[in-house]
Motif scaffolding. Structure first.
Motif, PDB file in Angstrom:
ATOM      1  N   LEU A 384      -2.817   8.241  -3.279  1.00  0.00           N
ATOM      2  CA  LEU A 384      -2.101   7.357  -2.367  1.00  0.00           C
ATOM      3  C   LEU A 384      -2.252   7.829  -0.930  1.00  0.00           C
ATOM      4  N   ARG A 385      -2.057   9.107  -0.673  1.00  0.00           N
ATOM      5  CA  ARG A 385      -2.181   9.631   0.690  1.00  0.00           C
ATOM      6  C   ARG A 385      -3.592   9.414   1.232  1.00  0.00           C
ATOM      7  N   ARG A 386      -4.612   9.629   0.404  1.00  0.00           N
ATOM      8  CA  ARG A 386      -5.986   9.455   0.877  1.00  0.00           C
ATOM      9  C   ARG A 386      -6.252   8.005   1.264  1.00  0.00           C
ATOM     10  N   TYR A 387      -5.730   7.067   0.465  1.00  0.00           N
ATOM     11  CA  TYR A 387      -5.954   5.650   0.763  1.00  0.00           C
ATOM     12  C   TYR A 387      -5.250   5.254   2.058  1.00  0.00           C
ATOM     13  N   VAL A 388      -4.000   5.650   2.210  1.00  0.00           N
ATOM     14  CA  VAL A 388      -3.252   5.298   3.424  1.00  0.00           C
ATOM     15  C   VAL A 388      -3.902   5.943   4.645  1.00  0.00           C
ATOM     16  N   SER A 389      -4.292   7.201   4.522  1.00  0.00           N
ATOM     17  CA  SER A 389      -4.922   7.892   5.656  1.00  0.00           C
ATOM     18  C   SER A 389      -6.227   7.212   6.046  1.00  0.00           C
ATOM     19  N   ASP A 390      -6.984   6.752   5.064  1.00  0.00           N
ATOM     20  CA  ASP A 390      -8.235   6.054   5.368  1.00  0.00           C
ATOM     21  C   ASP A 390      -7.961   4.770   6.143  1.00  0.00           C
ATOM     22  N   LEU A 391      -6.949   3.995   5.707  1.00  0.00           N
ATOM     23  CA  LEU A 391      -6.614   2.773   6.437  1.00  0.00           C
ATOM     24  C   LEU A 391      -6.186   3.088   7.862  1.00  0.00           C
ATOM     25  N   ARG A 392      -5.350   4.080   8.030  1.00  0.00           N
ATOM     26  CA  ARG A 392      -4.856   4.408   9.368  1.00  0.00           C
ATOM     27  C   ARG A 392      -5.959   4.977  10.248  1.00  0.00           C
ATOM     28  N   ASN A 393      -6.880   5.708   9.673  1.00  0.00           N
ATOM     29  CA  ASN A 393      -8.019   6.205  10.455  1.00  0.00           C
ATOM     30  C   ASN A 393      -8.898   5.069  10.955  1.00  0.00           C
ATOM     31  N   ARG A 394      -8.836   3.922  10.267  1.00  0.00           N
ATOM     32  CA  ARG A 394      -9.583   2.742  10.712  1.00  0.00           C
ATOM     33  C   ARG A 394      -8.750   1.820  11.594  1.00  0.00           C
ATOM     34  N   GLY A 395      -7.603   2.336  12.031  1.00  0.00           N
ATOM     35  CA  GLY A 395      -6.784   1.577  12.965  1.00  0.00           C
ATOM     36  C   GLY A 395      -5.869   0.560  12.329  1.00  0.00           C
ATOM     37  N   ILE A 396      -5.682   0.616  11.013  1.00  0.00           N
ATOM     38  CA  ILE A 396      -4.820  -0.330  10.301  1.00  0.00           C
ATOM     39  C   ILE A 396      -3.468   0.330  10.082  1.00  0.00           C
ATOM     40  N   PRO A 397      -2.388  -0.192  10.655  1.00  0.00           N
ATOM     41  CA  PRO A 397      -1.064   0.455  10.571  1.00  0.00           C
ATOM     42  C   PRO A 397      -0.396   0.207   9.226  1.00  0.00           C
ATOM     43  N   ALA A 398      -0.934   0.815   8.199  1.00  0.00           N
ATOM     44  CA  ALA A 398      -0.516   0.503   6.824  1.00  0.00           C
ATOM     45  C   ALA A 398       0.420   1.554   6.251  1.00  0.00           C
ATOM     46  N   THR A 399       1.348   1.074   5.445  1.00  0.00           N
ATOM     47  CA  THR A 399       2.175   1.876   4.552  1.00  0.00           C
ATOM     48  C   THR A 399       1.989   1.276   3.171  1.00  0.00           C
ATOM     49  N   VAL A 400       2.011   2.124   2.133  1.00  0.00           N
ATOM     50  CA  VAL A 400       1.796   1.620   0.774  1.00  0.00           C
ATOM     51  C   VAL A 400       2.946   2.039  -0.120  1.00  0.00           C
ATOM     52  N   LEU A 401       3.455   1.085  -0.875  1.00  0.00           N
ATOM     53  CA  LEU A 401       4.433   1.330  -1.939  1.00  0.00           C
ATOM     54  C   LEU A 401       3.700   1.162  -3.257  1.00  0.00           C
ATOM     55  N   LEU A 402       3.522   2.271  -3.970  1.00  0.00           N
ATOM     56  CA  LEU A 402       2.822   2.264  -5.257  1.00  0.00           C
ATOM     57  C   LEU A 402       3.862   2.222  -6.371  1.00  0.00           C
ATOM     58  N   LYS A 403       3.918   1.090  -7.073  1.00  0.00           N
ATOM     59  CA  LYS A 403       4.963   0.878  -8.069  1.00  0.00           C
ATOM     60  C   LYS A 403       4.737   1.724  -9.318  1.00  0.00           C
ATOM     61  N   ARG A 405       7.307   3.822 -12.758  1.00  0.00           N
ATOM     62  CA  ARG A 405       8.634   4.342 -13.096  1.00  0.00           C
ATOM     63  C   ARG A 405       9.131   5.211 -11.942  1.00  0.00           C
ATOM     64  N   VAL A 406       8.265   6.070 -11.425  1.00  0.00           N
ATOM     65  CA  VAL A 406       8.534   6.748 -10.164  1.00  0.00           C
ATOM     66  C   VAL A 406       7.708   6.039  -9.104  1.00  0.00           C
ATOM     67  N   THR A 407       8.369   5.311  -8.224  1.00  0.00           N
ATOM     68  CA  THR A 407       7.692   4.580  -7.165  1.00  0.00           C
ATOM     69  C   THR A 407       7.458   5.508  -5.983  1.00  0.00           C
ATOM     70  N   LEU A 408       6.252   5.462  -5.423  1.00  0.00           N
ATOM     71  CA  LEU A 408       5.902   6.283  -4.272  1.00  0.00           C
ATOM     72  C   LEU A 408       5.699   5.401  -3.047  1.00  0.00           C
ATOM     73  N   VAL A 409       6.166   5.871  -1.915  1.00  0.00           N
ATOM     74  CA  VAL A 409       5.944   5.204  -0.633  1.00  0.00           C
ATOM     75  C   VAL A 409       5.311   6.225   0.301  1.00  0.00           C
ATOM     76  N   ASP A 410       4.217   5.838   0.963  1.00  0.00           N
ATOM     77  CA  ASP A 410       3.512   6.771   1.843  1.00  0.00           C
ATOM     78  C   ASP A 410       3.069   6.034   3.105  1.00  0.00           C
ATOM     79  N   ASP A 411       3.376   6.617   4.257  1.00  0.00           N
ATOM     80  CA  ASP A 411       2.955   6.023   5.523  1.00  0.00           C
ATOM     81  C   ASP A 411       1.900   6.863   6.229  1.00  0.00           C
ATOM     82  N   GLY A 412       1.275   7.781   5.499  1.00  0.00           N
ATOM     83  CA  GLY A 412       0.254   8.641   6.074  1.00  0.00           C
ATOM     84  C   GLY A 412       0.789   9.957   6.580  1.00  0.00           C
ATOM     85  N   GLN A 413       2.103  10.049   6.741  1.00  0.00           N
ATOM     86  CA  GLN A 413       2.730  11.290   7.196  1.00  0.00           C
ATOM     87  C   GLN A 413       3.746  11.825   6.201  1.00  0.00           C
ATOM     88  N   THR A 414       4.445  10.928   5.536  1.00  0.00           N
ATOM     89  CA  THR A 414       5.518  11.317   4.624  1.00  0.00           C
ATOM     90  C   THR A 414       5.358  10.602   3.294  1.00  0.00           C
TER      91      THR A 414
END
Length: 510
Positions: A384-403, A405-414
């Motif tokens: 998840l972190r690698r995907y979000v970081s790749d989007l942000r490195n391309r200038g896309i202000p993305a955050t991802v919520l990966l659904k 049982r344990v849901t993860l949310v990543d904005d590239g920093q946290t």
């Protein structure tokens, strides 16, 4: 707020304690302190399950190194409290010698045999302490440990894990096929990442104070909010508020043929806050029948001002759907991309380049596979972190919520982790409800403070909205499942939706 740290940070924090103990001539002082905590929580489990401690049977599964040493010292303490303690040495030639001596001196028994040799005429142990591997372990349980764990689990013995359940990777939270499923996990000083990433396998996690200073938060720290924190920040109307000050969310979802997604998504947005909901799509008649307060529009172009958008649930994947996504992103408002919108993005990734305001992608595992072209499922947070970081490195202000049982949310920093404590939300349409809730929170802004003057939000606002919605979503699913009392029963997304106000009230009172 719970914070869980990577292995290297834990090791660095532990090192001064261990070195100080060695310098004082007592190299096992920290280990005995930790073991005392293990014994305390094991005794508490025995009391809750059997009504007492004296005379109860405890089996130690002892691996090599310090984790096995913790289990042996804990066994010595429990033997002193009257338990029958038997240690299974999985690697007799690499056992912690001083801890083994302490157990023997306390009167504990030792064997290198199988479960039958351990249990003997005494039958199923009252509790098993898992001291097979600790922070240094990775991969599944190996033989002979795997066979011992399997036999004891089938016999119905509860497990207390020392530090982490064996067979669970400390940093990735990967739960391997051969692993311990703990009823209680006793850890030391501070949480490890796996405690939040693999929480269903860890059971109840107890943190024992061993004098460890909590490491500073870093890019690999995993965060989990307490529901009461979400409750205190949840937006509710104040004396100066009206429908506009509380945020307007626009929803492009559903269709005349498949109106359910539109109804669920729009209704969830209405239930989440006291702002205003606009709906765009051919499912307007069904949306209005369910929620007459929703304002409907025939097209994206004809939709009025909104502080946030939700697009995708049941909205289709054809060229018209792609065009709507592009038009919505051009409005430069925080946008939730869910369901069909993710399929469109996977087929037309260039569309994301037009995002000028934060976007939240909300995939389940299969959708994430399509977005990434394949991901490493053995390291869910890392992928998840690698995907979000790749989007942000391309200038896309993305955050991802990966659904999940344990849901993860990543904005590239946290990285945020949300475990609702149940899987009742695993039902068709529940994602539509979640998307509507997130969109409403985004329109309102972080903690009910409203969006910024430009209405463009920030990555932090998006992450908070996603995490807060996921917390309430899980609470609503649990409340719906228990609507008739007892242990709970399967639910549909409509049941979950109706429980959203109950869930918000519950966390606000937590």
């Amino acid at each position: 707020m719970l914070r869980a740290h990577p292995v290297e940070a834990i090791r660095s924090a532990e090192r001064p304690l261990i070195e100080a103990a060695a310098a004082a001539g007592d190299p096992d002082a920290v280990m005995r302190r930790a073991a005392s905590g293990v014994a305390h929580h094991t005794a508490a489990l025995l009391r809750s399950r059997t009504g007492g401690v004296y005379g109860r049977s405890v089996v130690l599964l002892v691996g090599s190194g310090d984790n096995g040493g913790d289990a042996l010292y804990a066994g010595a303490v429990l033997r002193g409290r009257g338990c029958r303690v038997e240690a299974v040495l999985l690697h007799p030639d690499r056992v912690h010698a001083r801890a083994l001596g302490a157990l023997r001196s306390a009167g504990g028994r030792v064997t290198t045999g199988g479960v039958d040799a351990v249990c003997g005429a005494a039958g199923t142990p009252d509790v098993v302490i898992d001291g097979v591997v600790g922070l240094a372990g990775s991969g599944p349980l190996r033989e002979p440990a795997a066979a011992r764990v399997d036999a004891l689990a089938r016999a119905g013995s509860p497990f207390v894990a020392v530090d982490l359940p064996s067979g669970v990777d400390a940093d990735t939270g990967t739960v391997h096929d051969a692993h311990v499923r703990a009823d209680v996990t006793v850890t030391f000083g501070t949480l490890r990442r796996a405690h939040l990433l693999a929480s269903p396998t860890c059971g109840r996690v107890e943190v024992v104070d061993i004098g460890l200073a909590e490491p500073a938060s870093g890019p690999l720290t995993v965060h989990r909010p307490d529901p009461s924190e979400v409750g205190r920040a949840w937006p509710v109307p104040g004396p100066e508020d009206d429908k506009y000050t509380q945020g307007v969310v626009a929803i492009r979802a559903g269709s005349g043929r498949f109106p359910g997604a539109a109804v669920l998504c729009a209704s969830a947005a209405v239930a989440a806050t006291s702002g205003m909901v606009r709906y765009v799509g051919s499912g307007a008649a069904d949306v209005l029948a369910a929620r007459p307060e929703v304002v409907c529009h025939p097209s994206v172009a004809e939709t009025g001002t909104a502080q946030s958008w939700v697009v995708g649930p049941g909205a289709g994947t054809g060229s018209a759907a792609v065009a709507d996504i592009e038009a919505i992103l051009a409005r430069a408002r925080p946008t939730v991309l869910d369901a069909d919108a993710l399929t469109c993005i996977a087929s037309h990734p260039v569309v994301l380049r037009s995002a000028r305001a934060p976007v939240l992608l909300t995939p389940h595992a299969g959708e994430f596979d399509r977005l990434t072209g394949g991901w490493d499922r053995s390291d869910r947070p890392g992928a998840l972190r690698r995907y979000v970081s790749d989007l942000r490195n391309r200038g896309i202000p993305a955050t991802v919520l990966l659904k999940g049982r344990v849901t993860l949310v990543d904005d590239g920093q946290t990285t945020w982790s949300v475990d609702p404590g149940s899987s009742w939300a695993a039902t068709a349409g529940s994602g539509d409800v979640l998307a509507g809730m997130v969109g409403a929170l985004l329109a309102n802004g972080p903690g009910g403070s409203g969006v910024d003057s430009g209405g463009t939000g920030s990555g932090g606002e998006v992450a908070w909205s996603a995490v807060a919605a996921a917390v309430v979503h899980g609470e609503a699913a649990r409340a719906a499942a228990r609507r008739t009392g007892g242990p709970g029963a399967p639910i549909g997304a409509g049941d979950l939706l109706r429980a959203v106000p109950v869930a918000i009230s519950a966390i606000r009172g937590a």
